[in-house]
Design a protein around this motif. Structure first.
Motif, PDB file in Angstrom:
ATOM      1  N   PRO A  11      -6.319  10.489 -18.220  1.00  0.00           N
ATOM      2  CA  PRO A  11      -5.541   9.829 -17.172  1.00  0.00           C
ATOM      3  C   PRO A  11      -6.136   9.962 -15.774  1.00  0.00           C
ATOM      4  O   PRO A  11      -5.681   9.277 -14.859  1.00  0.00           O
ATOM      5  N   LEU A  12      -7.137  10.809 -15.587  1.00  0.00           N
ATOM      6  CA  LEU A  12      -7.797  10.857 -14.281  1.00  0.00           C
ATOM      7  C   LEU A  12      -8.695   9.639 -14.068  1.00  0.00           C
ATOM      8  O   LEU A  12      -8.999   9.279 -12.929  1.00  0.00           O
ATOM      9  N   PHE A  13      -9.123   8.986 -15.175  1.00  0.00           N
ATOM     10  CA  PHE A  13     -10.027   7.836 -15.073  1.00  0.00           C
ATOM     11  C   PHE A  13      -9.465   6.562 -15.682  1.00  0.00           C
ATOM     12  O   PHE A  13      -9.992   5.492 -15.425  1.00  0.00           O
ATOM     13  N   ASP A  14      -8.426   6.654 -16.489  1.00  0.00           N
ATOM     14  CA  ASP A  14      -7.883   5.486 -17.166  1.00  0.00           C
ATOM     15  C   ASP A  14      -6.493   5.172 -16.608  1.00  0.00           C
ATOM     16  O   ASP A  14      -5.571   5.969 -16.738  1.00  0.00           O
ATOM     17  N   ASP A  15      -6.371   3.986 -15.995  1.00  0.00           N
ATOM     18  CA  ASP A  15      -5.089   3.588 -15.401  1.00  0.00           C
ATOM     19  C   ASP A  15      -3.966   3.565 -16.436  1.00  0.00           C
ATOM     20  O   ASP A  15      -2.850   4.001 -16.161  1.00  0.00           O
ATOM     21  N   GLY A  16      -4.258   3.047 -17.630  1.00  0.00           N
ATOM     22  CA  GLY A  16      -3.241   2.970 -18.679  1.00  0.00           C
ATOM     23  C   GLY A  16      -2.760   4.340 -19.115  1.00  0.00           C
ATOM     24  O   GLY A  16      -1.556   4.558 -19.279  1.00  0.00           O
ATOM     25  N   ASP A  17      -3.688   5.273 -19.297  1.00  0.00           N
ATOM     26  CA  ASP A  17      -3.302   6.638 -19.666  1.00  0.00           C
ATOM     27  C   ASP A  17      -2.442   7.266 -18.580  1.00  0.00           C
ATOM     28  O   ASP A  17      -1.452   7.949 -18.869  1.00  0.00           O
ATOM     29  N   GLN A  31       3.550   4.739  -3.093  1.00  0.00           N
ATOM     30  CA  GLN A  31       2.409   4.577  -2.199  1.00  0.00           C
ATOM     31  C   GLN A  31       2.930   4.651  -0.770  1.00  0.00           C
ATOM     32  O   GLN A  31       3.857   3.919  -0.422  1.00  0.00           O
ATOM     33  N   SER A  32       2.388   5.505   0.019  1.00  0.00           N
ATOM     34  CA  SER A  32       2.766   5.614   1.423  1.00  0.00           C
ATOM     35  C   SER A  32       1.670   4.990   2.269  1.00  0.00           C
ATOM     36  O   SER A  32       0.596   5.573   2.435  1.00  0.00           O
ATOM     37  N   THR A  33       1.934   3.802   2.790  1.00  0.00           N
ATOM     38  CA  THR A  33       0.933   3.154   3.637  1.00  0.00           C
ATOM     39  C   THR A  33       0.849   3.849   4.989  1.00  0.00           C
ATOM     40  O   THR A  33      -0.211   3.879   5.607  1.00  0.00           O
ATOM     41  N   ALA A  34       1.946   4.439   5.438  1.00  0.00           N
ATOM     42  CA  ALA A  34       1.940   5.140   6.727  1.00  0.00           C
ATOM     43  C   ALA A  34       1.020   6.353   6.694  1.00  0.00           C
ATOM     44  O   ALA A  34       0.316   6.642   7.657  1.00  0.00           O
ATOM     45  N   HIS A  35       1.026   7.075   5.570  1.00  0.00           N
ATOM     46  CA  HIS A  35       0.224   8.290   5.459  1.00  0.00           C
ATOM     47  C   HIS A  35      -1.014   8.100   4.590  1.00  0.00           C
ATOM     48  O   HIS A  35      -1.770   9.043   4.378  1.00  0.00           O
ATOM     49  N   LYS A  36      -1.186   6.877   4.075  1.00  0.00           N
ATOM     50  CA  LYS A  36      -2.335   6.561   3.213  1.00  0.00           C
ATOM     51  C   LYS A  36      -2.508   7.594   2.096  1.00  0.00           C
ATOM     52  O   LYS A  36      -3.542   8.236   1.958  1.00  0.00           O
ATOM     53  N   GLU A  37      -1.444   7.712   1.290  1.00  0.00           N
ATOM     54  CA  GLU A  37      -1.469   8.671   0.195  1.00  0.00           C
ATOM     55  C   GLU A  37      -0.621   8.173  -0.958  1.00  0.00           C
ATOM     56  O   GLU A  37       0.275   7.349  -0.778  1.00  0.00           O
ATOM     57  N   ALA A  38      -0.932   8.676  -2.134  1.00  0.00           N
ATOM     58  CA  ALA A  38      -0.124   8.457  -3.322  1.00  0.00           C
ATOM     59  C   ALA A  38       0.818   9.650  -3.449  1.00  0.00           C
ATOM     60  O   ALA A  38       0.452  10.778  -3.121  1.00  0.00           O
ATOM     61  N   THR A  77       7.299  17.116  -4.431  1.00  0.00           N
ATOM     62  CA  THR A  77       6.475  15.918  -4.512  1.00  0.00           C
ATOM     63  C   THR A  77       5.011  16.283  -4.318  1.00  0.00           C
ATOM     64  O   THR A  77       4.670  17.108  -3.485  1.00  0.00           O
ATOM     65  N   ILE A  78       4.160  15.654  -5.090  1.00  0.00           N
ATOM     66  CA  ILE A  78       2.713  15.812  -4.987  1.00  0.00           C
ATOM     67  C   ILE A  78       2.192  14.736  -4.040  1.00  0.00           C
ATOM     68  O   ILE A  78       2.557  13.567  -4.168  1.00  0.00           O
ATOM     69  N   PHE A  79       1.351  15.107  -3.109  1.00  0.00           N
ATOM     70  CA  PHE A  79       0.744  14.166  -2.177  1.00  0.00           C
ATOM     71  C   PHE A  79      -0.766  14.167  -2.399  1.00  0.00           C
ATOM     72  O   PHE A  79      -1.386  15.221  -2.413  1.00  0.00           O
ATOM     73  N   GLU A  80      -1.345  13.000  -2.568  1.00  0.00           N
ATOM     74  CA  GLU A  80      -2.787  12.870  -2.786  1.00  0.00           C
ATOM     75  C   GLU A  80      -3.328  11.804  -1.838  1.00  0.00           C
ATOM     76  O   GLU A  80      -2.975  10.628  -1.947  1.00  0.00           O
ATOM     77  N   PRO A  81      -4.183  12.181  -0.879  1.00  0.00           N
ATOM     78  CA  PRO A  81      -4.752  11.205   0.068  1.00  0.00           C
ATOM     79  C   PRO A  81      -5.557  10.126  -0.656  1.00  0.00           C
ATOM     80  O   PRO A  81      -6.238  10.416  -1.641  1.00  0.00           O
ATOM     81  N   TRP A  82      -5.482   8.890  -0.163  1.00  0.00           N
ATOM     82  CA  TRP A  82      -6.201   7.786  -0.789  1.00  0.00           C
ATOM     83  C   TRP A  82      -7.705   7.938  -0.731  1.00  0.00           C
ATOM     84  O   TRP A  82      -8.389   7.619  -1.676  1.00  0.00           O
ATOM     85  N   GLY A  83      -8.231   8.339   0.399  1.00  0.00           N
ATOM     86  CA  GLY A  83      -9.687   8.325   0.542  1.00  0.00           C
ATOM     87  C   GLY A  83     -10.193   6.906   0.387  1.00  0.00           C
ATOM     88  O   GLY A  83      -9.641   5.971   0.947  1.00  0.00           O
ATOM     89  N   ASP A  84     -11.220   6.726  -0.434  1.00  0.00           N
ATOM     90  CA  ASP A  84     -11.802   5.404  -0.652  1.00  0.00           C
ATOM     91  C   ASP A  84     -11.205   4.663  -1.836  1.00  0.00           C
ATOM     92  O   ASP A  84     -11.558   3.514  -2.081  1.00  0.00           O
ATOM     93  N   ASP A  85     -10.322   5.308  -2.601  1.00  0.00           N
ATOM     94  CA  ASP A  85      -9.862   4.716  -3.859  1.00  0.00           C
ATOM     95  C   ASP A  85      -8.374   4.999  -4.090  1.00  0.00           C
ATOM     96  O   ASP A  85      -8.000   6.088  -4.521  1.00  0.00           O
ATOM     97  N   LYS A  86      -7.540   4.004  -3.810  1.00  0.00           N
ATOM     98  CA  LYS A  86      -6.092   4.170  -3.999  1.00  0.00           C
ATOM     99  C   LYS A  86      -5.727   4.417  -5.454  1.00  0.00           C
ATOM    100  O   LYS A  86      -4.840   5.210  -5.760  1.00  0.00           O
ATOM    101  N   LEU A  87      -6.409   3.745  -6.371  1.00  0.00           N
ATOM    102  CA  LEU A  87      -6.102   3.922  -7.787  1.00  0.00           C
ATOM    103  C   LEU A  87      -6.437   5.338  -8.255  1.00  0.00           C
ATOM    104  O   LEU A  87      -5.646   5.962  -8.974  1.00  0.00           O
ATOM    105  N   ALA A  88      -7.578   5.854  -7.857  1.00  0.00           N
ATOM    106  CA  ALA A  88      -7.961   7.215  -8.246  1.00  0.00           C
ATOM    107  C   ALA A  88      -6.980   8.230  -7.675  1.00  0.00           C
ATOM    108  O   ALA A  88      -6.595   9.188  -8.359  1.00  0.00           O
ATOM    109  N   ALA A  89      -6.550   8.023  -6.434  1.00  0.00           N
ATOM    110  CA  ALA A  89      -5.583   8.939  -5.816  1.00  0.00           C
ATOM    111  C   ALA A  89      -4.256   8.895  -6.555  1.00  0.00           C
ATOM    112  O   ALA A  89      -3.614   9.933  -6.766  1.00  0.00           O
TER     113      ALA A  89
END
Length: 102
Positions: free
Chosen positions: A36-42, A56-63, A72-84
């Motif tokens: 599930p770290l690499f497969d969207d479906g998983d 998705q928080s557009t204000a804080h750019k995080e998942a 709640t778990i917060f993960e910054p988007w960085g360059d890849d919203k899906l990976a975050a």
């Protein structure tokens, strides 16, 4: 925590087999490699199976992932919203797996 440690705890929560090298998701029809770290479906199936809410928080750019865990778990988007988003889901699932150990 390493990716492998995250996946081991998430697998515990999701009932996924781990043979020491590969995570295998089995259902009554087939067996598939699970990552599930690499497969969207998983990642999506993991969130649904464990009642993890994803935002998705557009204000804080995080998942954000929560719901089935106390915080709640917060993960910054960085360059890849899906990976975050996948990482936030796996981290939330790992927290559920960690709670199962106690």
């Amino acid at each position: 925590m390493s990716d492998r440690e995250l996946l081991e705890l998430a697998a515990k929560a999701a009932g996924v087999d781990f043979d020491g090298n590969t995570f295998i998701k089995r259902d009554r029809y087939s067996s598939n490699i699970w990552d599930p770290l690499f497969d969207d479906g998983d990642a999506m199936r993991l969130a649904v199976e464990l009642d993890i809410d994803v935002f998705q928080s557009t204000a804080h750019k995080e998942a954000q992932a929560g719901g089935a865990i106390p915080s709640t778990i917060f993960e910054p988007w960085g360059d890849d919203k899906l990976a975050a988003t996948r990482r936030a889901i796996v981290r939330a699932a790992a927290e559920i797996g960690r709670a199962m150990e106690n």
